[in-house]
Design a protein around this motif. Structure first.
Motif, PDB file in Angstrom:
ATOM      1  N   LEU A 309       0.829  -1.205   0.000  1.00  0.00           N
ATOM      2  CA  LEU A 309       0.000   0.000   0.000  1.00  0.00           C
ATOM      3  C   LEU A 309       0.863   1.254   0.000  1.00  0.00           C
ATOM      4  CD1 LEU A 309      -2.777   1.350   0.239  1.00  0.00           C
ATOM      5  CD2 LEU A 309      -2.608   1.078   2.723  1.00  0.00           C
ATOM      6  N   ARG A 310       1.844   1.323   0.891  1.00  0.00           N
ATOM      7  CA  ARG A 310       2.731   2.480   0.930  1.00  0.00           C
ATOM      8  C   ARG A 310       3.513   2.620  -0.372  1.00  0.00           C
ATOM      9  NH1 ARG A 310       4.379   5.103   5.745  1.00  0.00           N
ATOM     10  NH2 ARG A 310       3.075   4.522   7.509  1.00  0.00           N
ATOM     11  N   TYR A 311       3.993   1.509  -0.861  1.00  0.00           N
ATOM     12  CA  TYR A 311       4.782   1.536  -2.088  1.00  0.00           C
ATOM     13  C   TYR A 311       3.964   2.124  -3.250  1.00  0.00           C
ATOM     14  CZ  TYR A 311       7.087  -0.227  -6.282  1.00  0.00           C
ATOM     15  OH  TYR A 311       7.670  -0.328  -7.523  1.00  0.00           O
ATOM     16  N   HIS A 312       2.764   1.597  -3.466  1.00  0.00           N
ATOM     17  CA  HIS A 312       1.974   2.040  -4.617  1.00  0.00           C
ATOM     18  C   HIS A 312       1.483   3.477  -4.440  1.00  0.00           C
ATOM     19  CE1 HIS A 312       2.015  -1.577  -7.020  1.00  0.00           C
ATOM     20  NE2 HIS A 312       1.750  -2.303  -5.952  1.00  0.00           N
ATOM     21  N   LEU A 317       2.133   9.145  -6.167  1.00  0.00           N
ATOM     22  CA  LEU A 317       2.476  10.531  -5.846  1.00  0.00           C
ATOM     23  C   LEU A 317       3.672  11.003  -6.667  1.00  0.00           C
ATOM     24  CD1 LEU A 317       1.928  10.379  -1.997  1.00  0.00           C
ATOM     25  CD2 LEU A 317       0.734  11.941  -3.556  1.00  0.00           C
ATOM     26  N   ARG A 318       4.697  10.178  -6.768  1.00  0.00           N
ATOM     27  CA  ARG A 318       5.872  10.562  -7.558  1.00  0.00           C
ATOM     28  C   ARG A 318       5.488  10.776  -9.016  1.00  0.00           C
ATOM     29  NH1 ARG A 318       8.958   7.875 -10.946  1.00  0.00           N
ATOM     30  NH2 ARG A 318       8.229   5.805 -10.279  1.00  0.00           N
ATOM     31  N   GLN A 319       4.731   9.838  -9.597  1.00  0.00           N
ATOM     32  CA  GLN A 319       4.347   9.967 -10.994  1.00  0.00           C
ATOM     33  C   GLN A 319       3.475  11.190 -11.242  1.00  0.00           C
ATOM     34  OE1 GLN A 319       2.574   6.084 -11.516  1.00  0.00           O
ATOM     35  NE2 GLN A 319       4.445   5.213 -12.368  1.00  0.00           N
ATOM     36  N   THR A 320       2.582  11.502 -10.284  1.00  0.00           N
ATOM     37  CA  THR A 320       1.729  12.683 -10.428  1.00  0.00           C
ATOM     38  C   THR A 320       2.563  13.955 -10.391  1.00  0.00           C
ATOM     39  OG1 THR A 320      -0.139  11.536  -9.390  1.00  0.00           O
ATOM     40  CG2 THR A 320      -0.219  13.945  -9.430  1.00  0.00           C
ATOM     41  N   ALA A 321       3.505  14.041  -9.459  1.00  0.00           N
ATOM     42  CA  ALA A 321       4.377  15.219  -9.385  1.00  0.00           C
ATOM     43  C   ALA A 321       5.170  15.384 -10.671  1.00  0.00           C
ATOM     44  CB  ALA A 321       5.311  15.092  -8.182  1.00  0.00           C
ATOM     45  N   GLU A 322       5.726  14.279 -11.167  1.00  0.00           N
ATOM     46  CA  GLU A 322       6.533  14.357 -12.382  1.00  0.00           C
ATOM     47  C   GLU A 322       5.698  14.766 -13.587  1.00  0.00           C
ATOM     48  OE1 GLU A 322       8.343  10.533 -12.614  1.00  0.00           O
ATOM     49  OE2 GLU A 322       9.860  10.974 -11.092  1.00  0.00           O
ATOM     50  N   LEU A 330      11.058  11.931  -3.030  1.00  0.00           N
ATOM     51  CA  LEU A 330      11.057  10.540  -2.587  1.00  0.00           C
ATOM     52  C   LEU A 330      10.842   9.596  -3.762  1.00  0.00           C
ATOM     53  CD1 LEU A 330       8.714  10.964   0.501  1.00  0.00           C
ATOM     54  CD2 LEU A 330      11.206  10.907   0.526  1.00  0.00           C
ATOM     55  N   HIS A 331      11.460   8.426  -3.669  1.00  0.00           N
ATOM     56  CA  HIS A 331      11.198   7.367  -4.631  1.00  0.00           C
ATOM     57  C   HIS A 331      10.683   6.165  -3.865  1.00  0.00           C
ATOM     58  CE1 HIS A 331      11.639   4.360  -7.773  1.00  0.00           C
ATOM     59  NE2 HIS A 331      11.827   5.346  -8.643  1.00  0.00           N
ATOM     60  N   GLU A 332       9.713   5.493  -4.433  1.00  0.00           N
ATOM     61  CA  GLU A 332       9.067   4.388  -3.718  1.00  0.00           C
ATOM     62  C   GLU A 332      10.043   3.251  -3.384  1.00  0.00           C
ATOM     63  OE1 GLU A 332       8.209   3.947  -8.170  1.00  0.00           O
ATOM     64  OE2 GLU A 332       8.183   5.550  -6.671  1.00  0.00           O
ATOM     65  N   ARG A 333      11.158   3.159  -4.107  1.00  0.00           N
ATOM     66  CA  ARG A 333      12.088   2.063  -3.847  1.00  0.00           C
ATOM     67  C   ARG A 333      13.219   2.436  -2.891  1.00  0.00           C
ATOM     68  NH1 ARG A 333      13.960  -1.342  -8.871  1.00  0.00           N
ATOM     69  NH2 ARG A 333      14.962   0.601  -9.443  1.00  0.00           N
ATOM     70  N   THR A 334      13.402   3.725  -2.623  1.00  0.00           N
ATOM     71  CA  THR A 334      14.563   4.123  -1.826  1.00  0.00           C
ATOM     72  C   THR A 334      14.240   5.029  -0.645  1.00  0.00           C
ATOM     73  OG1 THR A 334      14.951   6.007  -3.302  1.00  0.00           O
ATOM     74  CG2 THR A 334      16.127   3.954  -3.793  1.00  0.00           C
ATOM     75  N   ALA A 341      10.491  -2.096   0.532  1.00  0.00           N
ATOM     76  CA  ALA A 341      10.541  -2.317  -0.906  1.00  0.00           C
ATOM     77  C   ALA A 341      11.949  -2.230  -1.467  1.00  0.00           C
ATOM     78  CB  ALA A 341       9.642  -1.302  -1.626  1.00  0.00           C
ATOM     79  N   THR A 342      12.948  -1.991  -0.631  1.00  0.00           N
ATOM     80  CA  THR A 342      14.322  -1.919  -1.110  1.00  0.00           C
ATOM     81  C   THR A 342      14.997  -3.276  -1.076  1.00  0.00           C
ATOM     82  OG1 THR A 342      15.301  -1.523   1.073  1.00  0.00           O
ATOM     83  CG2 THR A 342      14.492   0.405  -0.137  1.00  0.00           C
TER      84      THR A 342
END
Length: 355
Positions: A309-312, A317-322, A330-334, A341-342
């Protein structure tokens, strides 16, 4: 949200999350727990969201009583969570009289709409469905991979309380669940919080595109049973995080002291009857009395719901900002909020702090 025309219009800078409320008006703790989990993520991210001019909007759809469904955006997909609920998993069997209907009588016309939603989510590379308990059963009906069987006296009736699931061999090599498998150790068993009236029994071998992640055990420490309890249908092409996942337990019920306090307040206010209150109280107290079990349940919840849930949500959010040309740190993997998720395996204490 209760009507077919109540879905909110898209707004720039707004990430929509849909909750499918499968409770049919029954008292429940799960729906509130899902919303609380989403609220916690948003609170953790409030500074970054404010700087980027983003917000998260959560809409709940009472699909079994009122129909309707959220839309899957052609560009960005949709993050959708389905809750547990009462009654038979085939709405046509819920006539209020069948022993498995639990007194529920419903119009089954909502089911094709939900199946259509699931089709759209599966087809979109950013469509995400996290299905809990009753929603998992609906997902199995949609896929045609498992039949619902009422748990009879030969299986002890309803499975409730802290139980076990057995991880499958596929979990050991899964990009995400292999870390849960490592934590499970030689037994490959995980603690789950059950409230399961129906078993989902596979009709045959699963399609090669799907992965069975867990099966029931016949009692704690008992042999592995035939009921499917965790199923991955699709995963993210980017890094293997599950994006369509169903579980037949209740990973949303965490922080049991808070849940118990909420249960007592609702009972005192006359919002739930004595029988429902006592059954849930016993389940929650069982977890509270066993710290080791509580930690194991937190681990299961993190991998089967809260981590994905947090990851997605971070990903959206990242994709919307971009897409809007706005900075997003923030990146969902790092990011620290997505440590699970790392690929880093955390201790139980670190896991609790992270989630």
């Amino acid at each position: 949200m209760s009507t077919r025309d109540a879905a909110p219009a898209p707004e720039a800078g707004t990430v929509d999350v849909a909750v499918l409320d499968m409770n049919h008006g029954w008292p429940n703790l799960g729906h509130a727990a899902v919303v609380r989990s989403l609220r916690q993520v948003v609170c953790d991210l409030r500074a970054a969201m404010a700087d980027a001019g983003l917000r998260v909007r959560v809409s709940s759809y009472d699909v079994r009583r009122h129909g309707g469904r959220p839309a899957v955006d052609a560009a960005s997909g949709l993050l959708c969570i389905g809750t547990g609920g009462p009654g038979h998993l085939d709405p046509r069997r819920n006539d209020g009289l069948d022993p498995g209907s639990q007194g529920i009588a419903e119009d089954p016309s909502w089911e094709p709409e939900v199946f259509g939603l699931f089709d759209d989510l599966r087809a979109h590379p950013e469509g995400t469905l996290l299905a809990i308990c009753h929603s998992f059963g609906i997902m199995c009906r949609w896929l045609g991979v498992a039949d619902a069987h009422l748990r009879g006296p030969e299986k002890g009736g309803k499975s409730a309380g802290i139980m076990e699931n057995a991880l499958t061999p596929a979990a050991r090599t899964h990009p995400w669940f292999r870390f849960l498998s490592q934590q499970a150790g030689a037994s490959q068993r995980i603690a789950v919080l059950d409230s399961r009236l129906y078993d989902l029994l596979p009709e045959g071998p699963l399609p090669d595109t799907m992965q069975a992640i867990g099966y029931e055990t016949l009692g704690v420490g008992g042999p592995v049973g035939p009921a499917l309890t965790m199923l991955e249908v699709e995963r993210s092409a980017a890094d293997g995080m599950p994006r369509i996942l169903g579980v037949n337990h209740h990973p949303e019920i965490v922080n049991r002291p808070r849940q118990l306090a909420l249960l007592r307040r609702r009972h005192a206010a006359g919002k739930i009857d004595d029988r429902w209150y006592e059954e849930r109280r016993r389940t929650l107290m069982e977890a509270l009395d066993d710290r080791a079990g509580e930690q194991q349940l937190a681990l299961t919840s993190s991998f089967s719901l809260h981590g994905p849930l947090r990851y997605h949500l971070l990903r959206r959010l990242r994709q919307t900002a971009e897409s809007l040309g706005r900075a997003w740190p923030l990146h969902e993997r790092t990011s620290p909020l997505a440590m699970l998720a790392t690929g880093e395996v955390l201790s139980l204490d670190e896991l609790g702090a992270a989630l």
